[in-house]
Design a protein around this motif. Sequence first.
Motif, mmCIF file in Angstrom:
data_model
loop_
_atom_site.group_PDB
_atom_site.id
_atom_site.type_symbol
_atom_site.label_atom_id
_atom_site.label_comp_id
_atom_site.label_asym_id
_atom_site.label_seq_id
_atom_site.Cartn_x
_atom_site.Cartn_y
_atom_site.Cartn_z
ATOM 1 N N GLU A 169 -4.736 30.115 -26.863
ATOM 2 C CA GLU A 169 -4.725 29.307 -25.647
ATOM 3 C C GLU A 169 -5.207 30.086 -24.422
ATOM 4 O O GLU A 169 -5.627 29.487 -23.431
ATOM 5 C CB GLU A 169 -3.317 28.756 -25.392
ATOM 6 C CG GLU A 169 -2.890 27.688 -26.382
ATOM 7 C CD GLU A 169 -3.814 26.472 -26.326
ATOM 8 O OE1 GLU A 169 -3.981 25.908 -25.232
ATOM 9 O OE2 GLU A 169 -4.385 26.120 -27.382
ATOM 10 N N ARG A 170 -5.150 31.409 -24.471
ATOM 11 C CA ARG A 170 -5.613 32.209 -23.330
ATOM 12 C C ARG A 170 -7.110 32.053 -23.101
ATOM 13 O O ARG A 170 -7.608 32.314 -22.000
ATOM 14 C CB ARG A 170 -5.252 33.680 -23.544
ATOM 15 C CG ARG A 170 -3.762 33.970 -23.470
ATOM 16 C CD ARG A 170 -3.493 35.435 -23.779
ATOM 17 N NE ARG A 170 -3.906 35.790 -25.141
ATOM 18 C CZ ARG A 170 -3.926 37.030 -25.609
ATOM 19 N NH1 ARG A 170 -3.574 38.041 -24.822
ATOM 20 N NH2 ARG A 170 -4.304 37.266 -26.855
ATOM 21 N N LEU A 171 -7.824 31.633 -24.117
ATOM 22 C CA LEU A 171 -9.262 31.425 -23.955
ATOM 23 C C LEU A 171 -9.579 30.363 -22.908
ATOM 24 O O LEU A 171 -10.658 30.372 -22.310
ATOM 25 C CB LEU A 171 -9.872 31.017 -25.297
ATOM 26 C CG LEU A 171 -9.991 32.110 -26.361
ATOM 27 C CD1 LEU A 171 -10.335 31.504 -27.707
ATOM 28 C CD2 LEU A 171 -11.020 33.140 -25.950
ATOM 29 N N ARG A 172 -8.655 29.448 -22.690
ATOM 30 C CA ARG A 172 -8.877 28.387 -21.701
ATOM 31 C C ARG A 172 -9.118 28.950 -20.304
ATOM 32 O O ARG A 172 -9.730 28.299 -19.461
ATOM 33 C CB ARG A 172 -7.677 27.441 -21.662
ATOM 34 C CG ARG A 172 -7.470 26.648 -22.944
ATOM 35 C CD ARG A 172 -6.220 25.784 -22.840
ATOM 36 N NE ARG A 172 -6.041 24.973 -24.025
ATOM 37 C CZ ARG A 172 -6.582 23.757 -24.183
ATOM 38 N NH1 ARG A 172 -7.310 23.240 -23.217
ATOM 39 N NH2 ARG A 172 -6.372 23.079 -25.287
ATOM 40 N N ASN A 173 -8.605 30.171 -20.044
ATOM 41 C CA ASN A 173 -8.721 30.744 -18.705
ATOM 42 C C ASN A 173 -10.064 31.415 -18.450
ATOM 43 O O ASN A 173 -10.389 31.721 -17.302
ATOM 44 C CB ASN A 173 -7.613 31.781 -18.493
ATOM 45 C CG ASN A 173 -6.236 31.165 -18.601
ATOM 46 O OD1 ASN A 173 -5.998 30.095 -18.072
ATOM 47 N ND2 ASN A 173 -5.338 31.833 -19.307
ATOM 48 N N CYS A 174 -10.836 31.678 -19.494
ATOM 49 C CA CYS A 174 -12.139 32.310 -19.307
ATOM 50 C C CYS A 174 -13.057 31.372 -18.524
ATOM 51 O O CYS A 174 -12.980 30.146 -18.665
ATOM 52 C CB CYS A 174 -12.785 32.626 -20.651
ATOM 53 S SG CYS A 174 -11.846 33.784 -21.651
#
Length: 371
Positions: free
Chosen positions: A316-321
């Motif tokens: 889910e951290r990929l959403r912040n890229c």
Amino acid sequence: MEISELYDLIGKELAGELSEVEREVLHAWLAQATEEERLVYDEIRLFWQGPKPVANPADTARAFDRLLARIDEAEQPAPAGEPTPQATEADETGGRVVAMPRASRWRRLWLAAASVAVLATGGTVAYRQYAAAHTGAAPLSYEERTNPRGTKSKVLLADGTAVWLNADSHLWFPATFSGARREVYLEGEAFFDVKRNEQMPFVIHVGRHEVRVLGTSFNVKAYQDDDAVETAVVTGRVAFIRAALPAAAKRDTIYVVPDQKVVYSKASHELRVEQVNGLDYAAWNQRSLIFQATPLAEVAKTLERQYNVTVRFEDERLRNCRLTGRFKDQSLREVLRLIEMTRAFDFELHNNSLLIKGLGCDSEAPERLTI
């Protein structure tokens, strides 16, 4: 609380558009509501959760008219000596009319319930047709253009206005324009090149808000599942009119000019203006995708709509890229291959399912990737 404010809040709750502040207001009202008021609220929810009603706005408006006629009939005084009957029956819009005492104090509440029902199921277009019929105005005949995911189309309106409708979008427009304003309804995204007419402003309804112009070109993005409504201007001047907030007595208007974008946050109700390249917001109707430090979560939504795929994130951290890049008339696999060149992501594409993989980005300082 005014009854109009109440059923506006209930309608937004059913549509999933209620903010945290509005939810607190509604729950506070429910906590002190009378038994009759709570019954109406419960029945509205039952109506919404029941069988799907007619989809045609004109049919919904006529069904709404018949529903109100039955409410009027139920309120006629009973003959002397006869008990006051109660009625329970199905209504033509797909919901139910529950046991209803013949007492005028119910009328206001039931009108609110019926109004929410028709707004939730037939949309604003149906309600305006009903209102026109009861104010002496000539009701307009609305047409609907629907684009599923992966498709785009161009619509030429009766006044010469050209509309490019994006994927996963709906446009409602009259066969002919009459009256003081040219009014259409949008859910999704569209680029407008409006034929100028200073005597008849052009109004786009996006939910409870309006975009109003005399003649100009601009883009409107108003998807129901997005966090914001955006209007970017290429030529002319555009007025974005925000609906009145629950605690306010009037609506707010903000004007934007070429190479500006107005953004309305659904969560905070805030309006802000940003400097942009207006032409970038017209690029999608020329088969281009342009991302400017765009969060990958928004990139994923765009890919879903444009290529008709379902996107998932392994982390889910990929959403912040944030991604910056331009793509012209390329297939989904070509777009993915170019993004892979950043060496920050991997992809798995099977049929219509896309999985985005990678190490993720620091949520405090998201990585900005340029293609």
